[in-house]
Design an enzyme around this catalytic site. Structure first.
Site, mmCIF file in Angstrom:
data_model
loop_
_atom_site.group_PDB
_atom_site.id
_atom_site.type_symbol
_atom_site.label_atom_id
_atom_site.label_comp_id
_atom_site.label_asym_id
_atom_site.label_seq_id
_atom_site.Cartn_x
_atom_site.Cartn_y
_atom_site.Cartn_z
ATOM 1 N N LYS A 193 0.760 -1.106 -0.144
ATOM 2 C CA LYS A 193 0.084 0.123 -0.194
ATOM 3 C C LYS A 193 0.992 1.184 0.035
ATOM 4 O O LYS A 193 0.789 2.220 -0.579
ATOM 5 C CB LYS A 193 -0.977 -0.145 1.197
ATOM 6 C CG LYS A 193 -1.649 1.216 1.336
ATOM 7 C CD LYS A 193 -2.940 1.308 2.492
ATOM 8 C CE LYS A 193 -3.873 2.406 2.475
ATOM 9 N NZ LYS A 193 -4.637 2.609 3.528
ATOM 10 N N GLU A 199 10.586 -4.897 4.346
ATOM 11 C CA GLU A 199 10.565 -6.254 3.877
ATOM 12 C C GLU A 199 10.333 -6.451 2.485
ATOM 13 O O GLU A 199 11.104 -7.119 1.740
ATOM 14 C CB GLU A 199 9.719 -7.315 4.792
ATOM 15 C CG GLU A 199 9.953 -7.389 6.161
ATOM 16 C CD GLU A 199 9.482 -6.333 6.882
ATOM 17 O OE1 GLU A 199 9.045 -5.257 6.587
ATOM 18 O OE2 GLU A 199 9.072 -6.449 8.365
ATOM 19 N N GLY A 252 -4.979 -1.798 4.733
ATOM 20 C CA GLY A 252 -4.072 -2.962 4.415
ATOM 21 C C GLY A 252 -4.830 -4.291 4.486
ATOM 22 O O GLY A 252 -4.847 -5.002 3.686
ATOM 23 N N ARG A 253 -5.069 -4.455 5.769
ATOM 24 C CA ARG A 253 -5.601 -5.895 6.194
ATOM 25 C C ARG A 253 -7.144 -6.140 5.303
ATOM 26 O O ARG A 253 -7.898 -7.160 5.704
ATOM 27 C CB ARG A 253 -5.697 -6.234 7.365
ATOM 28 C CG ARG A 253 -6.391 -5.218 8.435
ATOM 29 C CD ARG A 253 -6.066 -5.210 9.844
ATOM 30 N NE ARG A 253 -6.465 -3.856 10.621
ATOM 31 C CZ ARG A 253 -6.042 -3.087 10.602
ATOM 32 N NH1 ARG A 253 -4.705 -2.774 10.160
ATOM 33 N NH2 ARG A 253 -6.389 -1.873 11.478
ATOM 34 N N GLU A 338 -4.854 -7.108 14.522
ATOM 35 C CA GLU A 338 -4.478 -5.843 14.230
ATOM 36 C C GLU A 338 -5.415 -4.974 14.260
ATOM 37 O O GLU A 338 -5.271 -3.693 14.417
ATOM 38 C CB GLU A 338 -3.734 -5.656 12.783
ATOM 39 C CG GLU A 338 -2.773 -4.727 12.642
ATOM 40 C CD GLU A 338 -2.003 -4.830 10.941
ATOM 41 O OE1 GLU A 338 -0.926 -5.102 11.362
ATOM 42 O OE2 GLU A 338 -2.535 -4.435 10.103
ATOM 43 N N HIS A 369 -5.663 -33.966 16.819
ATOM 44 C CA HIS A 369 -4.650 -34.845 17.245
ATOM 45 C C HIS A 369 -3.351 -33.921 18.023
ATOM 46 O O HIS A 369 -2.308 -34.406 18.224
ATOM 47 C CB HIS A 369 -3.999 -35.658 16.143
ATOM 48 C CG HIS A 369 -5.097 -36.539 15.458
ATOM 49 N ND1 HIS A 369 -5.229 -37.981 16.357
ATOM 50 C CD2 HIS A 369 -6.040 -36.380 14.656
ATOM 51 C CE1 HIS A 369 -6.317 -38.481 15.655
ATOM 52 N NE2 HIS A 369 -6.759 -37.493 14.532
ATOM 53 N N LYS A 479 9.123 -1.430 14.281
ATOM 54 C CA LYS A 479 9.687 -0.841 13.160
ATOM 55 C C LYS A 479 10.822 0.147 13.250
ATOM 56 O O LYS A 479 12.116 0.175 12.730
ATOM 57 C CB LYS A 479 8.804 -0.297 12.186
ATOM 58 C CG LYS A 479 7.735 -1.495 11.479
ATOM 59 C CD LYS A 479 6.788 -0.576 10.457
ATOM 60 C CE LYS A 479 5.719 -1.511 10.152
ATOM 61 N NZ LYS A 479 4.705 -0.747 9.150
HETATM 62 O O1 F6P Z 1 3.349 -3.029 9.630
HETATM 63 C C1 F6P Z 1 1.758 -3.532 9.646
HETATM 64 C C2 F6P Z 1 1.233 -3.141 8.400
HETATM 65 O O2 F6P Z 1 1.203 -1.836 8.138
HETATM 66 C C3 F6P Z 1 0.034 -3.715 7.792
HETATM 67 O O3 F6P Z 1 -1.259 -2.973 8.440
HETATM 68 C C4 F6P Z 1 -0.067 -3.643 6.500
HETATM 69 O O4 F6P Z 1 -1.149 -4.584 5.855
HETATM 70 C C5 F6P Z 1 1.564 -4.238 6.181
HETATM 71 O O5 F6P Z 1 2.180 -3.663 7.197
HETATM 72 C C6 F6P Z 1 1.917 -3.962 4.866
HETATM 73 O O6 F6P Z 1 1.927 -2.605 4.514
HETATM 74 P P1 F6P Z 1 2.142 -2.278 2.940
HETATM 75 O O7 F6P Z 1 0.982 -2.686 2.464
HETATM 76 O O8 F6P Z 1 2.201 -0.672 2.941
HETATM 77 O O9 F6P Z 1 3.450 -2.702 2.581
#
Ligand code: F6P
Length: 506
Positions: A193, A199, A252-253, A338, A369, A479
């Site tokens: 987003k 990462e 995002g979620r 979240e 199990h 972060k």
């Molecule tokens: O660190 C949490 C977060 O902001 C989530 O809410 C989001 O889905 C994820 O990181 C990834 O963010 P982006 O889509 O901006 O890479």
């Protein structure tokens, strides 16, 4: 005012599940509901059975009162109207507009973005990017969990493109995808987003290097960017024609329905992706229009509040009795924890009770199990959701599915009924709650509705607790500190300093 309702809720009698069934012959009619989805000729549906929870008429009436006190109708209307419901970030939360339900301008904008996405998906399927056999989708959190779940749920019987979702910064994740893909026929989807997530950007750089090192002359030409920050994607190197934007007002979620769903459309084809959106839209309409206990996500939230706030349950478990939905608990962990793992209310004052329980779970029958001992005889009371499909997802002997479903239903029955024994070690207390969500089939329509149900359930819980489910400031501090470690020059606590020194970092 909500304190008075909570007091009332606490004071109500708490009959056992057996007593609830005995005293109300119509219990199933009230608490187990079929929701029809899709057009008449291909009608399909989902059964939501909340009868094995402790909700009864008195609790329902009090929870309906709580919903009124917390202005559930007003906050729901604001959500669908595209108002600023995410007050701490000054944003609307317009995931429903992605499904065609919401403020007109936002629905139109989403439709325009989808139109463009459909054209690009279809062009790539027709060969516009050369031969594409593999797609490595790089994203994290909301930019990865939804696509991974949806592709796994819907594309097992055959995908138009072989999708690999990579989220972890640990290079092992990328290497596993590289091993399964031929660079000459691989494209990348970089999903973020913000287009700044460390990462994702690190993985994307390494994937570009892998393509280049393996003879792809223009690796950026193999990338599609999925983002609400198109300028950043272009700065990074993706040509505008391959940037698929979505609105800042999609969280995002909650973004699987936007261009973040690109790998799902690539795997299934656009018509199925459109069905997936339609399934979610049917749930949106239900959630927007149904009242009180007849509203399925709200009903589920009443039960969630019963267990979390009245009985102090610290976790809730979700078991998918369907291999295709194996990733659902992971997806729900982000969605619920979240969104609702908060300590302050909308007005910034401290919350007056527990918020989101810890969501956990797994797949049946494996989990039986492994962890079910605790569910049946442990000292923690854990409300459980069972999710299953009447239609199997495979062509193996019918015994597989029959045994799978028998086991699913047996667990709910056992948790509720328990079993007396002279030997305490062999006794089951029973009266343990569960809900069952039974899909007619796992199809794009039912799956879309299932995911949207959970989004709305999460929102309904937030409203009942008076919190904002759409921000996530709790992820920032970690972060920040990780960035400081990367940059060097900051001194941390002795434990952290020792760990850094031993690992040779900083
Ligand atoms: O660190 C949490 C977060 O902001 C989530 O809410 C989001 O889905 C994820 O990181 C990834 O963010 P982006 O889509 O901006 O890479």
């Amino acid at each position: 005012m909500s304190e008075a309702v909570w007091k009332k809720l606490q004071g109500l009698e708490k009959p056992t599940l057996a007593q609830l069934f005995d005293s109300d012959p119509a219990r199933l009619d009230t608490f187990a509901t079929e929701l029809e989805l899709g057009e008449e000729e291909n009608s399909t549906g989902i059964r939501f059975d909340w009868s094995k929870t402790h909700l009864d008429a008195a609790h329902v009436a009090a929870f309906e009162e709580l919903a009124a006190v917390m202005d559930f109708a007003g906050r729901r209307a604001a959500l669908f109207a595209g108002e600023i419901v995410n007050t701490t970030e000054g944003r609307a939360a317009e995931h429903t507009a992605q499904r065609g339900i919401g403020k007109e301008e936002s629905v139109d904008l989403a439709a325009m973005y989808h139109h463009r996405m459909a054209a690009i998906v279809e062009a790539i399927h027709r060969g516009a990017m050369g031969e594409v056999k593999h797609l490595i989708h790089i994203g994290i959190g909301g930019s990865a969990l939804g696509p991974a779940l949806a592709v796994d749920a819907l594309a097992r019987k055959g995908a138009l493109v072989d999708v690999h979702v990579v989220s972890n910064i640990d290079g092992c994740a990328l290497e596993q995808a590289f091993k399964a893909c031929d660079p000459a026929t691989t494209m990348l989807a970089v999903a973020s987003k913000t287009f700044t997530t460390l990462e994702t950007m690190t993985n994307a750089e390494s994937a570009i290097a892998w393509l280049r090192d393996n003879g792809v002359e223009d690796p950026y030409g193999r990338v599609v960017a999925l983002t609400a920050s198109p300028e950043k994607a272009m700065e990074w190197g993706v040509d505008e024609t391959r940037v698929l934007p979505f609105s800042e007002s999609v969280g995002g979620r909650y973004s699987l329905w936007s261009s973040i769903g690109f790998p799902v459309a690539m795997a299934l084809g656009w018509p199925d992706f459109a069905e997936f959106l339609a399934g979610a839209a049917a749930m949106d309409v239900h959630f927007r229009d149904a009242d009180g206990i007849d509203n399925l996500p709200l009903r589920a939230a009443f039960a969630d509040q019963y267990y979390t706030r009245l009985l102090g349950c610290q976790t809730r478990a979700v078991f998918a009795y369907d291999e295709r939905l194996a990733l659902l608990p992971d997806y729900l962990q982000q969605l619920e924890m979240e969104s609702n793992g908060k300590s302050v209310k909308m007005d910034g004052t401290p919350v007056d009770g527990p918020t989101a329980p810890i969501t956990w779970g797994g797949v049946g029958t494996d989990a039986q199990h492994a962890v079910f001992q605790l569910l049946h005889q442990g000292t923690n009371l854990v409300p459980v959701d069972f999710i299953a499909s009447i239609e199997p997802g495979h062509d193996q002997a019918s015994a597989h599915h029959r045994i799978l479903l028998s086991n699913c239903f047996a667990q709910g029955a056992a948790l509720m009924a328990g079993k007396a024994s002279e030997d305490p070690a062999r006794a089951y207390a029973g009266n343990r709650p569960s809900a069952t969500i039974l899909l007619d089939e796992v199809s794009p329509v039912t799956f879309g509705a299932l995911v949207a149900f959970h989004e709305h359930r999460t929102f309904a819980n937030a409203v009942l607790m008076g919190i904002n489910p759409f921000d996530q400031f709790g992820v920032e501090l970690g972060k920040e500190i990780a960035n400081k470690i990367e940059q060097g020059g900051t001194t941390f606590d002795p434990s952290t300093e020792a760990l850094l020194a031993i690992a040779g970092i900083g």
